[in-house]
Every structure is written in C-alpha cells, then in structure tokens.
Design an enzyme around this catalytic site. Structure first.
Site, mmCIF file in Angstrom:
data_model
loop_
_atom_site.group_PDB
_atom_site.id
_atom_site.type_symbol
_atom_site.label_atom_id
_atom_site.label_comp_id
_atom_site.label_asym_id
_atom_site.label_seq_id
_atom_site.Cartn_x
_atom_site.Cartn_y
_atom_site.Cartn_z
ATOM 1 N N GLY A 1 6.902 -82.224 14.217
ATOM 2 C CA GLY A 1 7.206 -82.488 15.613
ATOM 3 C C GLY A 1 8.608 -83.017 15.835
ATOM 4 O O GLY A 1 9.009 -83.239 16.982
ATOM 5 N N LYS A 2 9.378 -83.214 14.785
ATOM 6 C CA LYS A 2 10.721 -83.769 14.929
ATOM 7 C C LYS A 2 11.709 -82.703 15.401
ATOM 8 O O LYS A 2 11.625 -81.536 15.015
ATOM 9 C CB LYS A 2 11.179 -84.403 13.611
ATOM 10 C CG LYS A 2 10.393 -85.678 13.287
ATOM 11 C CD LYS A 2 10.941 -86.395 12.085
ATOM 12 C CE LYS A 2 10.194 -87.709 11.849
ATOM 13 N NZ LYS A 2 10.488 -88.713 12.876
ATOM 14 N N ALA B 1 -10.058 -95.937 17.226
ATOM 15 C CA ALA B 1 -9.234 -96.424 18.336
ATOM 16 C C ALA B 1 -8.749 -97.850 18.156
ATOM 17 O O ALA B 1 -7.796 -98.264 18.822
ATOM 18 C CB ALA B 1 -10.020 -96.305 19.642
ATOM 19 N N HIS C 1 5.420 -83.563 4.116
ATOM 20 C CA HIS C 1 6.617 -83.535 4.963
ATOM 21 C C HIS C 1 7.728 -82.671 4.362
ATOM 22 O O HIS C 1 8.265 -81.772 5.027
ATOM 23 C CB HIS C 1 7.172 -84.948 5.163
ATOM 24 C CG HIS C 1 6.205 -85.913 5.777
ATOM 25 N ND1 HIS C 1 5.162 -85.515 6.588
ATOM 26 C CD2 HIS C 1 6.139 -87.273 5.713
ATOM 27 C CE1 HIS C 1 4.499 -86.592 6.984
ATOM 28 N NE2 HIS C 1 5.059 -87.658 6.462
ATOM 29 N N LYS D 1 16.872 -92.517 6.101
ATOM 30 C CA LYS D 1 17.488 -91.223 6.355
ATOM 31 C C LYS D 1 16.548 -90.104 5.939
ATOM 32 O O LYS D 1 15.858 -90.201 4.938
ATOM 33 C CB LYS D 1 18.815 -91.099 5.586
ATOM 34 C CG LYS D 1 19.569 -89.813 5.845
ATOM 35 C CD LYS D 1 20.987 -89.867 5.283
ATOM 36 C CE LYS D 1 21.015 -89.813 3.779
ATOM 37 N NZ LYS D 1 22.403 -89.712 3.258
ATOM 38 N N TYR E 1 27.621 -83.647 -5.967
ATOM 39 C CA TYR E 1 27.810 -84.807 -5.091
ATOM 40 C C TYR E 1 29.198 -85.360 -5.365
ATOM 41 O O TYR E 1 29.496 -85.811 -6.466
ATOM 42 C CB TYR E 1 26.740 -85.868 -5.364
ATOM 43 C CG TYR E 1 26.926 -87.135 -4.565
ATOM 44 C CD1 TYR E 1 26.658 -87.157 -3.199
ATOM 45 C CD2 TYR E 1 27.381 -88.301 -5.176
ATOM 46 C CE1 TYR E 1 26.838 -88.315 -2.459
ATOM 47 C CE2 TYR E 1 27.557 -89.462 -4.444
ATOM 48 C CZ TYR E 1 27.288 -89.465 -3.085
ATOM 49 O OH TYR E 1 27.470 -90.608 -2.352
ATOM 50 N N GLY F 1 -7.580 -99.037 15.298
ATOM 51 C CA GLY F 1 -6.714 -99.090 14.125
ATOM 52 C C GLY F 1 -5.230 -99.075 14.441
ATOM 53 O O GLY F 1 -4.808 -98.911 15.591
ATOM 54 N N LEU G 1 27.872 -81.333 15.466
ATOM 55 C CA LEU G 1 27.024 -81.376 16.655
ATOM 56 C C LEU G 1 26.124 -82.601 16.516
ATOM 57 O O LEU G 1 25.088 -82.556 15.858
ATOM 58 C CB LEU G 1 26.176 -80.103 16.776
ATOM 59 C CG LEU G 1 25.074 -80.127 17.844
ATOM 60 C CD1 LEU G 1 25.651 -80.356 19.234
ATOM 61 C CD2 LEU G 1 24.256 -78.843 17.811
ATOM 62 N N THR G 2 26.567 -83.706 17.094
ATOM 63 C CA THR G 2 25.767 -84.926 17.106
ATOM 64 C C THR G 2 25.047 -85.000 18.442
ATOM 65 O O THR G 2 25.685 -85.016 19.494
ATOM 66 C CB THR G 2 26.658 -86.167 16.908
ATOM 67 O OG1 THR G 2 27.352 -86.047 15.664
ATOM 68 C CG2 THR G 2 25.821 -87.439 16.890
#
Length: 526
Positions: free
Chosen positions: A217-218, A51, A276, A379, A516, A53, A435-436
C-alpha cells in the site's frame, strides 16, 4: 478543513477539488479497471476481530476514521468491534484516541463516526458468541435489504481457524458480498502456510480473501509498475545487459522494545524479508502484464517467483544486535537483554539474502535483500545499479549510474549520474536527477498504506493483496534456509546497536557486483 488531510483542496480542470473527484470516481459504476469503485448506496458493515489489540487501536481504527472523515467510504457504513475483552464503546474510543489525529474542527464528524459503532465481547471458539455477534450485526444494519460485510482478522494464528469457521457458518451477509482481510503471519513455513491456505480455500473463494501486506500500500511500491512500464527510457534498459545488481533494503533504528517474545518466534526473515522485500522484488523483476487488471499483475508476479531457486545458507548473512556501550537509553541493550527473549536465542535481528532469477531477463543479476533492527537509520529503499560504462575515458573516476526508489521516509525517486563539475576544470562528479515528493507535490497528501488497502477492499480490488499461489512460492524460496538455520542452531553475527549491521553483509554485497562508493549522500531538495 477535513479535506486538507487528503489533498489540500487542489482543483481539477472542471473546478472539482481532487478529493471530490476521487469521491465521484469511487461511486462510478462504469470504470475500465476492476476494483475502482463501490456502490455507495448499499449498506456496508466493517467487523474488526481483535478490536482491543494494538493493531486495531494503532492502525485499523485510525484508518477507518480518516477514510470516514474524508467521505471516502460508502454512505451507510457501520463498524463493529469484537474481542475477548469486555469494553464499552467509550472505553474502546479512549484506547484509540491518541492515534486518531483528530483536528479541533473535526469534532462533530468524529462524534458521528463513533455513533456508527458497536462492540461485542466474546470468545473466539464458542459458537453461541458468534450467534450473538450475528444478531448485533443485524441490529446495527437495521434494514431489511442487501448489506455487504468486511471481516478484518487482527488475530493471533492460534485462534485463526476457529474464527474463520464461525464467520463462515454464522456471520456472513446473506444478501450481499463478504470479504475477509487477513493479517500476517501467513504460516511459519511451506507446510503451515499450505495448511492455512487449504483451510481458507475450504471456506471462502479466493476473490473473497484479502491477505494484507501493508508494504503493497505504500506510494513508491505502488509506483514501481508505472516507473517501469510507462517510461521507455527505463523499460528498455531493465535487463541483465544494463543492470549489474539490485539492492532492496529495510532498516529500523530501534530494537524489539520489550516485545521480543513475539519477534523471537518468527525472526527478521519471516517478519520482513519473506513478505515485504520479496513482494518489492517481484514488482521490480516481473514481466509486463497484459493489463492493469489485478490477476494479470499477480500472474506475472507468480511467474517471476517461480524462476527463483530456493535460498541456501551460503546466500545469507545473519546478525543479532548487541548493546552499544556508548549509546543512550535503549541503545545500550542488546537483543538478549530483552526480558521476553531467551538468553540463548539465535533468532536473527538482521538478515541479508542474495536471490537469483533464472530467466532470460535477469540471468546473472543478483537481487540482494537486506533488513534489520537496531540499525543506524530508518529507511526502505530500492537501488537499481547499472553496469560500468564500457571503454572508460575518465581514468576510473566515473561511478555507476543508479536509480534509487526511496519508499520511506520521504518518498523520492532519483537517478545518480555523472556530470562535469561546474567551473574551469574538467573534473567530473556524481549528482542526481531528483523527484522528491514533498517538493514536487506540495499540495498532495500521500495516504497511509492502510488507507489505500482498506479502501481497495471496499472497492473489490485485489491488486495489492497476496494471492495463495504467491504465498506458496514465497515459502518455497525461504523454507529450506529457515529450516537449515533453525535445525543447525546457526549463530548470528553480533553487531552493535546503531551500526550499519554486520560488516560481512557489505562484503557479501560487494562480492555480488554491487559497488558502494560512500562518496555521495542524497539529502533531498531544500
């Protein structure tokens, strides 16, 4: 008003605000999908180990406050911190304050939040300290009834096993459920990860364990399933016949900022790519689950991970940032200039890996994962690049379609496509269907990833948490190349602080069928 933080008070058809609707749904005991509600009238205690930290003060306590403020926790929720540091509640509160984002009209609620707290100082290996903690928890709960407990382990791996044994032996609720939240790292390789998983399995059932990967969770990561499986126009093209390559990118514009000692032990592959980015890959590539039940989804993620061969060094590009003589402040310092990092460290601060999926849907489609520190921007983005249009009639001026899912910053979903340029000529140009989120959903608040995930633990949903077999497959994929890098002392390629990273990474990307163009930059709607 407090509700502005969450929904800005937008109303549903029956006149409820969106926040009121969410609160009611959390308290509803008859929901179709597992893990969507809690029993609001049963006391809950949230225990934070570590707790004192950084993670606790910067993420856990602020998240608990935001949920408490918006009435999204069970009514009788208490909080108890535990750490080796001897602190009063006032001292703990002061450590957290700058991260809590308290508004002037929320002060009374904020005082109430801290009145529901306790704090205990003790060691992580002394049984007597955990007996004392148990007594404090019983006193805090102050009722002779069932009570549910959540234990959040924001701890270094060195104390992990002893703490979990003491929780199991001493601190579990006797008349309620118990859930344990575990922060990465979940080991360093397949051997240490299996040792940890076996240890936890000897103490707890899998449905009690919540291995947290905050990327799950994003908002846009959680949106991947809906984008894929609720839109026929996309789902029907989500295969090797239509998609040329997939690029998943994570970029940070800052270096280790004097905290390289911890980073040097793990490196960018363990810190970002193995967890991730691989989790995002599994959601992009998995087959359609039989339902939205958590284990049906996690079953499909495991299946696709099992189809990925282990990485080799030939699949990788490794880099380490050096100072930028034309930069300012931190940019002038390289990784090896960090006083907490060894002068001869070969730890990569940049990595790119090309993964293959050996199944019918994805055979031959490269999945390129790239991540790095001290780059040119912040990003996280997923780029699904489609194949060239066969039978081109536009003299090579047509560019590939690309579905872009922008995870952060500025959540967005856009589709790059070709159109005729406005005007009298018949030139073509690249544009997007956009769609922003900040423009389309102006009255909606997108909660922090930790808000979603901690609320999921209260509700009992493991959909966005990592199961032990997922973890095992992830380490199977990455352990051989990690061993090869470390055993052979592979030298990373230097790249300048503030650049795009090693040029060799772009070359490897091109070799793996990702084009690219550099001719178009998305800026979002104004």
């Amino acid at each position: 008003m407090a509700t502005q933080h969450f929904t800005n008070g937008s109303a549903t058809d029956d006149g409820e605000t969106a926040l009121e609707h969410i609160i009611k749904s959390l308290e509803t005991p008859t929901m179709k999908c597992e893990g969507t509600h809690f029993d609001s009238h049963v006391p809950h205690t949230f225990v934070i180990f570590g707790a004192s930290g950084d993670l606790a003060k910067k993420k856990i306590y602020p998240t608990l406050w935001w949920l408490y403020r918006d009435n999204l926790l069970p009514k009788s929720t208490k909080f108890c911190g535990y750490a080796r540091s001897k602190l009063t509640i006032e001292e703990l509160r002061a450590k957290c304050h700058q991260y809590m984002k308290v508004q002037p009209d929320e002060q009374a609620k904020y005082e109430e939040f801290w009145q529901n707290h306790d704090y205990a100082a003790g060691s992580y290996d002394q049984r007597s300290d955990f007996v004392a903690l148990k007594e404090r928890l019983s006193s805090l709960e102050s009722c002779n009834c069932s009570c549910n407990r959540i234990f959040y382990l924001a701890l270094p791996p060195s104390v992990f096993e002893r703490v979990t044994v003491n929780i199991k032996d001493i601190c579990l609720a006797e008349r309620g459920w118990n859930r344990v939240i575990i922060e990465k790292p979940f080991g360093r390789d397949d051997v240490t990860s299996k040792k940890l998983s076996d240890h936890l399995a000897s103490l707890f059932h899998e449905d009690q364990l919540y291995r947290i990967d905050h990327y799950l969770g994003k908002e846009m990561v959680q949106n991947l399933m809906t984008i894929r499986f609720a839109n026929k126009i996309l789902n029907s093209t989500w295969n090797r016949e239509n998609i040329a390559s997939v690029l998943i990118t994570f970029k940070e514009p800052f270096g280790t900022q004097g905290r390289g000692g911890y980073f040097d032990e793990f490196g960018i592959i363990r810190d970002v790519m193995q967890n991730h980015l691989l989790q995002i890959l599994s959601l992009v590539a998995m087959e359609k689950p039989t339902s939205c039940q958590p284990d049906d989804i996690r079953d499909e993620k495991v299946k696709v991970l099992k189809s990925i061969p282990a990485l080799t060094l030939d699949d990788m590009v490794l880099g380490q940032y050096v100072g930028n003589p034309n930069g300012v402040g931190e940019q002038r310092e390289g990784y090896l200039d960090d006083p907490t990092v060894s002068n001869d460290s070969n730890t990569p601060t940049y990595a790119q890996g090309v993964l293959r999926i050996n199944n019918e849907r994805w055979d031959g489609v490269p999945f390129i994962l790239r991540c790095g520190k001290a780059l040119d921007e912040r990003k996280a983005v997923v780029r699904i690049q489609y194949r060239d249009v066969p039978g081109d009639i536009f003299e090579g001026n047509s560019k590939r379609n690309e579905l872009v899912i922008r995870v952060q910053p500025g959540e967005a979903l856009y589709f790059k496509m070709m159109t005729k340029s406005p005007g009298i000529t018949f030139d073509i140009e690249e544009t997007e269907l956009d769609l922003t989120y900040e423009h389309r959903y102006k009255n909606s608040y997108l909660p922090d990833a930790y808000e979603r995930l901690i609320l999921d633990v209260f509700c009992g949903s493991q959909m966005h948490f990592v199961r032990s077999d997922e973890l095992s497959e992830a380490w199977r994929i990455f352990t051989p190349v990690l061993n090869e890098i470390e055993n052979n002392k592979v030298k990373p390629i230097p790249y300048v602080f503030g650049s795009r990273g090693p040029k060799e990474a772009d070359q490897k990307t091109s070799e793996n069928n990702f084009k690219y163009y550099g001719s178009y930059k998305w800026i979002g709607k104004k």
